[in-house]
Write an enzyme that holds these catalytic residues in place. Structure first.
Site, PDB file in Angstrom:
ATOM      1  N   PRO A 201      33.013  42.497  36.559  1.00  0.00           N
ATOM      2  CA  PRO A 201      31.837  42.963  37.306  1.00  0.00           C
ATOM      3  C   PRO A 201      31.650  44.483  37.251  1.00  0.00           C
ATOM      4  O   PRO A 201      32.618  45.244  37.129  1.00  0.00           O
ATOM      5  CB  PRO A 201      32.135  42.483  38.738  1.00  0.00           C
ATOM      6  N   PHE A 202      30.387  44.898  37.330  1.00  0.00           N
ATOM      7  CA  PHE A 202      29.976  46.301  37.398  1.00  0.00           C
ATOM      8  C   PHE A 202      30.399  47.100  36.166  1.00  0.00           C
ATOM      9  O   PHE A 202      30.683  48.288  36.249  1.00  0.00           O
ATOM     10  CB  PHE A 202      30.509  46.948  38.680  1.00  0.00           C
ATOM     11  N   ARG A 203      30.448  46.417  35.014  1.00  0.00           N
ATOM     12  CA  ARG A 203      30.771  47.051  33.728  1.00  0.00           C
ATOM     13  C   ARG A 203      32.195  47.608  33.677  1.00  0.00           C
ATOM     14  O   ARG A 203      32.517  48.421  32.795  1.00  0.00           O
ATOM     15  CB  ARG A 203      29.784  48.173  33.392  1.00  0.00           C
ATOM     16  N   LEU A 204      33.064  47.192  34.582  1.00  0.00           N
ATOM     17  CA  LEU A 204      34.459  47.644  34.563  1.00  0.00           C
ATOM     18  C   LEU A 204      35.279  46.635  33.763  1.00  0.00           C
ATOM     19  O   LEU A 204      36.197  45.982  34.266  1.00  0.00           O
ATOM     20  CB  LEU A 204      34.986  47.799  35.992  1.00  0.00           C
ATOM     21  N   HIS A 205      34.929  46.525  32.482  1.00  0.00           N
ATOM     22  CA  HIS A 205      35.468  45.473  31.634  1.00  0.00           C
ATOM     23  C   HIS A 205      36.933  45.711  31.272  1.00  0.00           C
ATOM     24  O   HIS A 205      37.450  46.823  31.388  1.00  0.00           O
ATOM     25  CB  HIS A 205      34.647  45.381  30.347  1.00  0.00           C
TER      26      HIS A 205
END
Length: 224
Positions: A201-205
């Site tokens: 989530p939230f581009r915190l890959h």
């Protein structure tokens, strides 16, 4: 001219809605303890076979032409083992000529259903004639005839011309065996780097890269 409809970035509410599913699919931290990439790739490919609608073995193959310009197209992975990632095609095609001139390539697997991708970079080597023969023999008869009928990447007047070539080759082989054309073969991408990416989530890959180091691999967790 109508502007293209580009999906907007997910809202906070949409991220929250999808969080549980993403966590269930990609929340396992054990991947960062893996010592080599091939076993992890095989595991992920197995997951993709269970979830992707079609062609879980589809991959983008990127090559380089004589002027250093990149080129990319989708092909199908047909084998993977400790030696590398194998695919087959016409050696007289555009990709075949580029691989002959500059035997390096990059691969990209994207499994949308799992929100995962794998990137591979490495040198390219031809498979043996025995390997190419064995895979060619496993193909549907019509696909084998098509390999004889198609001058891949050359100009084509119309669909009727291609169908005429298929009819000609079908008649030529009759009920007999359809051997592998000498220009139809395979290549193996011998990986020097393999990177695993999974959505969070939230581009915190999550990102995990393996780099070849002699007979083994180094492992690096990367910033998203």
């Amino acid at each position: 001219m109508t502007a293209p409809v580009i999906p907007p970035s997910p809202s906070r509410e949409e991220y929250a809605r999808d969080y549980a599913a993403a966590l269930a699919a990609n929340g396992d931290e054990t991947i960062f303890a893996r010592a080599e990439p091939i076993g992890l790739f095989v595991d992920w490919l197995g997951d993709a076979r269970a979830h992707e609608v079609n062609d879980p073995n589809a991959m983008a193959l990127s090559t380089v032409d004589a002027h250093g310009a990149p080129d990319a197209r989708m092909v199908l992975l047909k084998d993977v083992d400790a030696r590398g990632f194998t695919f087959y095609s016409n050696a007289e095609s555009t990709k075949g000529g580029q691989l002959e001139g500059r035997p390096v390539a990059a691969l990209l697997f994207h499994w949308k259903s799992l929100r995962r991708q794998v990137r591979v970079r490495g040198a390219v080597e031809p498979v043996t004639a025995a390997e190419a023969d064995a895979y060619f023999a496993s193909r549907a008869r019509e696909s084998r005839i098509g390999a004889w009928a198609s001058d891949q990447s050359r100009p084509l007047a119309d669909r009727a011309a291609l169908e005429a070539a298929v009819a000609r080759e079908t008649a030529r082989f009759g009920e007999g065996e359809v051997p592998r054309p000498t220009h139809w073969t395979g290549w193996r991408v011998v990986p020097t780097a393999v990177e695993f990416w999974r959505d969070r989530p939230f581009r915190l890959h999550d990102r995990l890269r393996f780099d070849r180091a002699g007979d083994g691999w180094t492992r690096t967790r990367l910033q998203p």
